[in-house]
Design a protein around this motif. Structure first.
Motif, PDB file in Angstrom:
ATOM      1  N   GLY A  22       0.813  -1.211   0.000  1.00 26.14           N
ATOM      2  CA  GLY A  22       0.000   0.000   0.000  1.00 26.14           C
ATOM      3  C   GLY A  22       0.844   1.257   0.000  1.00 26.14           C
ATOM      4  N   PHE A  23       1.936   1.251   0.766  1.00 31.89           N
ATOM      5  CA  PHE A  23       2.812   2.423   0.809  1.00 31.89           C
ATOM      6  C   PHE A  23       3.490   2.643  -0.545  1.00 31.89           C
ATOM      7  CE2 PHE A  23       3.641   1.832   5.667  1.00 31.89           C
ATOM      8  CZ  PHE A  23       2.301   2.093   5.901  1.00 31.89           C
ATOM      9  N   LEU A  24       3.921   1.543  -1.176  1.00 28.42           N
ATOM     10  CA  LEU A  24       4.524   1.654  -2.504  1.00 28.42           C
ATOM     11  C   LEU A  24       3.520   2.170  -3.533  1.00 28.42           C
ATOM     12  CD1 LEU A  24       6.584  -1.657  -2.529  1.00 28.42           C
ATOM     13  CD2 LEU A  24       7.554   0.629  -2.850  1.00 28.42           C
ATOM     14  N   ASN A  25       2.282   1.719  -3.426  1.00 29.04           N
ATOM     15  CA  ASN A  25       1.239   2.176  -4.336  1.00 29.04           C
ATOM     16  C   ASN A  25       1.021   3.678  -4.195  1.00 29.04           C
ATOM     17  OD1 ASN A  25      -1.174   1.864  -6.124  1.00 29.04           O
ATOM     18  ND2 ASN A  25      -2.248   2.434  -4.247  1.00 29.04           N
ATOM     19  N   ASN A  26       1.001   4.161  -2.952  1.00 30.02           N
ATOM     20  CA  ASN A  26       0.804   5.595  -2.736  1.00 30.02           C
ATOM     21  C   ASN A  26       1.988   6.408  -3.263  1.00 30.02           C
ATOM     22  OD1 ASN A  26      -1.636   5.048  -1.515  1.00 30.02           O
ATOM     23  ND2 ASN A  26      -0.773   4.992   0.540  1.00 30.02           N
ATOM     24  N   LEU A  27       3.197   5.877  -3.082  1.00 25.82           N
ATOM     25  CA  LEU A  27       4.368   6.548  -3.642  1.00 25.82           C
ATOM     26  C   LEU A  27       4.272   6.594  -5.159  1.00 25.82           C
ATOM     27  CD1 LEU A  27       7.182   7.796  -3.524  1.00 25.82           C
ATOM     28  CD2 LEU A  27       8.130   5.472  -3.344  1.00 25.82           C
ATOM     29  N   GLY A  28       3.896   5.475  -5.760  1.00 29.14           N
ATOM     30  CA  GLY A  28       3.746   5.435  -7.216  1.00 29.14           C
ATOM     31  C   GLY A  28       2.723   6.436  -7.716  1.00 29.14           C
ATOM     32  N   THR A  29       1.625   6.590  -6.960  1.00 28.12           N
ATOM     33  CA  THR A  29       0.587   7.538  -7.362  1.00 28.12           C
ATOM     34  C   THR A  29       1.110   8.970  -7.354  1.00 28.12           C
ATOM     35  OG1 THR A  29      -1.134   6.072  -6.481  1.00 28.12           O
ATOM     36  CG2 THR A  29      -1.732   8.376  -6.830  1.00 28.12           C
ATOM     37  N   GLY A  30       1.864   9.329  -6.305  1.00 30.56           N
ATOM     38  CA  GLY A  30       2.438  10.672  -6.253  1.00 30.56           C
ATOM     39  C   GLY A  30       3.398  10.928  -7.397  1.00 30.56           C
ATOM     40  N   LEU A  31       4.242   9.966  -7.699  1.00 27.83           N
ATOM     41  CA  LEU A  31       5.198  10.104  -8.799  1.00 27.83           C
ATOM     42  C   LEU A  31       4.483  10.166 -10.151  1.00 27.83           C
ATOM     43  CD1 LEU A  31       7.766   7.561  -7.377  1.00 27.83           C
ATOM     44  CD2 LEU A  31       8.215  10.017  -7.727  1.00 27.83           C
ATOM     45  N   MET A  32       3.393   9.428 -10.274  1.00 25.52           N
ATOM     46  CA  MET A  32       2.593   9.464 -11.503  1.00 25.52           C
ATOM     47  C   MET A  32       2.055  10.879 -11.748  1.00 25.52           C
ATOM     48  SD  MET A  32      -0.863   7.274 -12.356  1.00 25.52           S
ATOM     49  CE  MET A  32      -1.788   8.042 -11.015  1.00 25.52           C
ATOM     50  N   TYR A  33       1.537  11.496 -10.669  1.00 24.66           N
ATOM     51  CA  TYR A  33       1.011  12.858 -10.805  1.00 24.66           C
ATOM     52  C   TYR A  33       2.124  13.849 -11.154  1.00 24.66           C
ATOM     53  CZ  TYR A  33      -3.570  11.598  -8.886  1.00 24.66           C
ATOM     54  OH  TYR A  33      -4.805  11.056  -8.700  1.00 24.66           O
ATOM     55  N   ARG A  34       3.290  13.685 -10.521  1.00 29.63           N
ATOM     56  CA  ARG A  34       4.367  14.637 -10.799  1.00 29.63           C
ATOM     57  C   ARG A  34       4.912  14.440 -12.209  1.00 29.63           C
ATOM     58  NH1 ARG A  34       9.195  15.363  -6.521  1.00 29.63           N
ATOM     59  NH2 ARG A  34      10.033  13.502  -7.533  1.00 29.63           N
ATOM     60  N   TYR A  35       4.946  13.206 -12.682  1.00 34.82           N
ATOM     61  CA  TYR A  35       5.389  12.969 -14.062  1.00 34.82           C
ATOM     62  C   TYR A  35       4.439  13.652 -15.044  1.00 34.82           C
ATOM     63  CZ  TYR A  35       6.159  10.616 -18.502  1.00 34.82           C
ATOM     64  OH  TYR A  35       6.384  10.355 -19.832  1.00 34.82           O
ATOM     65  N   ALA A  36       3.131  13.569 -14.755  1.00 34.66           N
ATOM     66  CA  ALA A  36       2.168  14.233 -15.635  1.00 34.66           C
ATOM     67  C   ALA A  36       2.376  15.740 -15.630  1.00 34.66           C
ATOM     68  CB  ALA A  36       0.746  13.910 -15.192  1.00 34.66           C
ATOM     69  N   ARG A  37       2.877  16.256 -14.518  1.00 34.10           N
ATOM     70  CA  ARG A  37       3.077  17.701 -14.373  1.00 34.10           C
ATOM     71  C   ARG A  37       4.399  18.157 -14.993  1.00 34.10           C
ATOM     72  NH1 ARG A  37       0.908  21.262 -10.293  1.00 34.10           N
ATOM     73  NH2 ARG A  37       1.811  23.326 -10.654  1.00 34.10           N
ATOM     74  N   THR A  38       5.467  17.375 -14.798  1.00 32.31           N
ATOM     75  CA  THR A  38       6.800  17.827 -15.202  1.00 32.31           C
ATOM     76  C   THR A  38       7.398  17.043 -16.358  1.00 32.31           C
ATOM     77  OG1 THR A  38       7.979  16.334 -13.702  1.00 32.31           O
ATOM     78  CG2 THR A  38       7.231  18.447 -12.795  1.00 32.31           C
ATOM     79  N   GLY A  39       6.921  15.809 -16.571  1.00 30.87           N
ATOM     80  CA  GLY A  39       7.490  14.979 -17.626  1.00 30.87           C
ATOM     81  C   GLY A  39       8.868  14.438 -17.301  1.00 30.87           C
ATOM     82  N   ALA A  40       9.264  14.476 -16.044  1.00 34.99           N
ATOM     83  CA  ALA A  40      10.603  14.015 -15.654  1.00 34.99           C
ATOM     84  C   ALA A  40      10.699  12.503 -15.794  1.00 34.99           C
ATOM     85  CB  ALA A  40      10.901  14.429 -14.209  1.00 34.99           C
ATOM     86  N   SER A  41      11.677  12.034 -16.561  1.00 35.28           N
ATOM     87  CA  SER A  41      11.823  10.595 -16.798  1.00 35.28           C
ATOM     88  C   SER A  41      12.132   9.835 -15.511  1.00 35.28           C
ATOM     89  CB  SER A  41      12.919  10.342 -17.828  1.00 35.28           C
ATOM     90  OG  SER A  41      14.159  10.885 -17.375  1.00 35.28           O
ATOM     91  N   ALA A  42      12.809  10.503 -14.561  1.00 37.36           N
ATOM     92  CA  ALA A  42      13.121   9.841 -13.288  1.00 37.36           C
ATOM     93  C   ALA A  42      11.837   9.492 -12.535  1.00 37.36           C
ATOM     94  CB  ALA A  42      14.009  10.739 -12.425  1.00 37.36           C
ATOM     95  N   ASP A  43      10.839  10.381 -12.612  1.00 35.61           N
ATOM     96  CA  ASP A  43       9.557  10.099 -11.959  1.00 35.61           C
ATOM     97  C   ASP A  43       8.833   8.948 -12.654  1.00 35.61           C
ATOM     98  OD1 ASP A  43       9.863  12.019 -10.029  1.00 35.61           O
ATOM     99  OD2 ASP A  43       8.743  13.568 -11.104  1.00 35.61           O
ATOM    100  N   LEU A  44       8.931   8.908 -13.984  1.00 39.28           N
ATOM    101  CA  LEU A  44       8.315   7.814 -14.728  1.00 39.28           C
ATOM    102  C   LEU A  44       8.915   6.478 -14.305  1.00 39.28           C
ATOM    103  CD1 LEU A  44       6.637   6.529 -16.998  1.00 39.28           C
ATOM    104  CD2 LEU A  44       8.477   7.172 -18.592  1.00 39.28           C
ATOM    105  N   GLU A  45      10.227   6.427 -14.235  1.00 40.85           N
ATOM    106  CA  GLU A  45      10.893   5.172 -13.906  1.00 40.85           C
ATOM    107  C   GLU A  45      10.613   4.746 -12.470  1.00 40.85           C
ATOM    108  OE1 GLU A  45      15.437   3.294 -13.828  1.00 40.85           O
ATOM    109  OE2 GLU A  45      15.032   5.221 -14.807  1.00 40.85           O
ATOM    110  N   GLU A  46      10.730   5.679 -11.536  1.00 41.04           N
ATOM    111  CA  GLU A  46      10.509   5.328 -10.133  1.00 41.04           C
ATOM    112  C   GLU A  46       9.033   4.989  -9.879  1.00 41.04           C
ATOM    113  OE1 GLU A  46      11.124   7.109  -5.591  1.00 41.04           O
ATOM    114  OE2 GLU A  46      11.601   8.370  -7.335  1.00 41.04           O
ATOM    115  N   GLY A  47       8.141   5.739 -10.524  1.00 40.56           N
ATOM    116  CA  GLY A  47       6.718   5.463 -10.349  1.00 40.56           C
ATOM    117  C   GLY A  47       6.339   4.092 -10.871  1.00 40.56           C
TER     118      GLY A  47
END
Length: 723
Positions: free
Chosen positions: A448-473
């Motif tokens: 569950g904690f990993l899922n929530n982290l992935g969700t936050g990174l997903m939103y930030r990737y949509a906002r910034t397009g940072a490839s690091a967020d895509l990979e970590e998410g």
């Protein structure tokens, strides 16, 4: 025969004369005192002096111990040169007694009253038990004040000397009751400290012996039953045996039924009963147990004084029950009452209480639930504030911190989705990362904690397009999905669902295909381990919707692959059929997983074994989720969980060997679909956010027909008129 009772008044007078003597310059003075009070030389008095010496020893007062030993030796006539003790004995004997009871400034004139007060509770106890009773009670008190587990060992040794004494069986009923009950409590404390199951079993043995020996009109029976119930609950927590939980509930129920409405003990008994019902609800999902728990907690609160120290914890029990019932039924009054209950628990709790962070967290969860219901931003703001307080008051080494951080991240994620404030998203990701880093590898909380982290990174990737967020998410979702299959299946389903939708949104079809495999496996595993229909409907409907998205992704992933693409088409058809079949089989009374048909046959043992394996599965997950569990123990539970799954699958295979149960809990495969298509073509139509697709299945081929305008949104507008 019971031992002859000790004359406490005569002893008090004798001891007073000894203490108040002006001088012991001459041995004859002592002899005169002894001659006037021969009781001082009696066997029982000697036992009482041993008790006083034991008390001084248990309190670590070596000087008092030695002085008392000197007095005892004088009275025994065993000291070779008693004159060397004479002056300091007389001068300090009064101080010795006073120091022993921690009242050094009390006037000597009140000494006789002190002695009476200290020793009156032993007036009906044979003196041969005095020293051990006092040592047991004193050393247990020492343990409670940080004396270490050795103090409990000493207390239990003292209790066992009494229990094994030849005259214990003939002692007064009140004495036997007190010793058995108090020794059981000491065994239970040592079990809590050391975890030795033998101590827990000894405690239960004492309480059972008492419960069986007392009549139902005994004033002591309700308290004994409460102790028995508490011990059984501890053994249930240890071993997970449903019989222990059932017996605990019955003991608490009987304690309540035998207690008058105006008894001050009734609230505690009702609270214990509510806790038992709640534990059984958590295990079985039976709504009737949840209702019973709420009723018990409500009555407990109505009978509990407002200034009672444990009232906030009792209120929390009620709040948790109401929150769970809201989750099940969606009844707004439960949500509102739950919030009010948690608010009251917070208001009654001191700022330095270690329970306060948990109470803040509970209130935050309920406020966030109301935000999800009403959309009132004020509720979300208040929830975030409660989460912040919970985090700020929690020590960095507390196992509760990771959960509070995760919830804070969830609240901030919700606010970002509402307001778009990037700062909220940044703090959300930081909190989620820390929660993940603090969580053991085999904790059921981790997916569950990993899922929530992935969700936050997903939103930030949509906002910034940072490839690091895509990979970590993407990695966070995958780890959550994989680990969820092992230790938290519902979280595994939730994370693989989020991953699938995100992959489809990015038109990453190979990734979406991989995510759907986790969706399917999680759905199948949940279908096996969830027995309660109400608990299954939500995830079954969700997996059916995801089957359409997975089927669409499979067909997209197979485009341009030739023969390999045909395999993707078949997989898409199977995904759609399985998604539909799972939900339909639940809706039909003749479900092939219906146990009732087997319960009355020679195969009833398989039904029992299957149900037991499911119970073990749930119980192991529960134990693995305990926040203060040692890693070694959690890893062992993880291995036990894997073995339980193996046994479950073996039982399923055995059931499939029974005539008429060949398809027990099995999903349809393509050969069945192909066979049905020989009579007439089958058409599967799906609508997704990415577009629509129809699959026409004929005897030897599958034809895809793309329907780009048939999106979920368009379908809802057409059918329900909503945008």
């Amino acid at each position: 025969m019971p031992a002859e009772r000790f004359d406490m008044q005569a002893f008090q007078e004798a001891l007073g004369d000894l203490i108040n003597a002006d001088s012991l310059e001459k041995i004859e003075k002592i002899a005169a005192i002894l001659a006037n009070h021969p009781i001082l030389l009696g066997e029982e008095a000697d036992a009482l002096f041993d008790m006083l010496i034991s008390t001084a020893k248990s309190q670590g007062d070596e000087n008092s111990k030695k002085r008392l030993e000197g007095r005892r030796d004088i009275l025994r006539g065993k000291l070779k040169e008693p004159v060397q003790w004479k002056d300091r004995f007389l001068r300090r004997v009064g101080k010795l007694i006073l120091a022993m009871i921690l009242l050094p400034l009390l006037p000597v004139l009140l000494l006789s009253l002190l002695i009476q007060k200290i020793l009156s509770r032993f007036s009906s106890v044979p003196l041969k038990f005095y020293a051990d009773i006092e040592q047991a009670q004193a050393t247990q008190e020492r343990y409670l004040h940080g004396g270490g587990i050795q103090a409990l060992d000493e207390a239990i040794a003292a209790w066992e000397r009494i229990l094994q004494h030849n005259d214990f069986a003939d002692a007064d009923e009140k004495i036997r009751l007190g010793v058995l009950n108090d020794s059981a409590g000491t065994y239970l404390r040592r079990y809590w400290a050391r975890g030795d199951i033998e101590d827990l079993d000894r405690a239960l043995s004492c309480w059972k012996q008492l419960a069986e020996s007392l009549s139902e009109d005994s004033e002591y029976l309700p308290s004994i039953l409460a102790g028995l119930g508490a011990g059984l609950m501890n053994r249930y927590a240890r071993g997970g045996a449903l019989a222990d939980l059932e017996a605990a509930i019955e003991a608490h129920r009987k304690a309540v039924s035998l207690t008058s409405e105006n008894s001050p003990a009734l609230p505690a008994f009702l609270n214990n009963l509510g806790a038992g019902f709640m534990k059984r609800y958590i295990r079985s999902g039976a709504f009737v147990d949840l209702e019973a728990a709420i009723e018990a907690y409500r009555k407990t609160i109505s009978l509990t004084p407002k200034k009672f120290p444990d009232l906030p914890s009792i209120l929390t029990g009620l709040g948790v029950g109401l929150s769970e019932r809201y989750t099940r039924s969606g009844a707004l009054p439960d949500l509102e009452e739950g919030i009010e209950t948690f608010q009251k628990a917070v208001s009654l709790t001191s700022q330095n209480s270690p329970d306060l962070p948990g109470f803040f967290n509970n209130l935050g969860n309920s406020l966030r639930n109301r935000y999800a219901r009403s959309g009132a931003l004020a509720d979300l703001e208040a929830a975030i504030e409660e989460y912040r307080k919970a985090v700020s008051l929690t020590p960095q080494n507390s196992p509760n911190l990771r959960g509070f951080l995760n919830n804070l991240g969830n609240g901030l994620n919700d606010r970002y989705a509402r307001t778009g404030a990037l700062e909220d998203l940044e703090v959300d990701i930081a909190a989620s990362r820390k929660a993940v880093s603090l969580t053991p590898e085999n904790s059921p909380d981790l997916p569950g904690f990993l899922n929530n982290l992935g969700t936050g990174l997903m939103y930030r990737y949509a906002r910034t397009g940072a490839s690091a967020d895509l990979e970590e998410g993407r990695d966070s979702f995958q780890k959550a999905a994989k680990k969820g299959l092992e230790i938290a299946v519902e979280e595994g389903l939730r994370s693989s669902r989020n991953w699938l939708r995100w992959a489809v949104e990015r038109t990453s079809w190979q990734e979406a295909e991989q995510a759907y495999q986790y969706v399917y496996e999680a759905g199948e595993r949940l279908f096996k381990i969830q027995l309660l229909r109400e608990a299954k409907e939500s995830f079954l409907k969700e997996t059916q919707g995801l089957a359409a998205l997975g089927g669409y992704a499979l067909v997209k992933a197979g485009e341009g692959l030739g023969v390999r693409g045909e395999g993707k088409l078949q997989a898409a058809v199977v995904a759609l059929e399985r998604g539909q079949a799972r939900l339909m089989s639940e809706a039909l009374a003749a479900d092939r997983a219906d146990f009732k048909k087997l319960e009355n046959t020679e195969h009833a043992d398989l039904v029992r074994d299957y149900q037991q394996s499911i119970a073990e599965h749930h119980d192991l997950i529960r134990k693995m989720g305990e926040s203060d569990l040692k890693d070694e123990k959690r890893n062992q539970l993880y291995e036990d969980l894997k073995q339980t799954r193996v046994r479950m699958d073996e039982i399923i295979q055995s059931i499939r060997q029974i005539e008429g149960y060949e398809s027990f809990l099995s999903a349809p495969d393509f050969s069945e679909i192909e066979s049905a298509a020989q009579k007439h073509p089958l058409v599967y139509i799906m609508a997704t956010d990415a577009g629509g697709l129809a699959l026409i299945v004929r005897e030897k081929e599958i034809s895809p027909v793309w329907l780009p305008e048939l999106t979920d949104k368009a379908l809802n507008e057409t059918l329900f008129g909503r945008r």
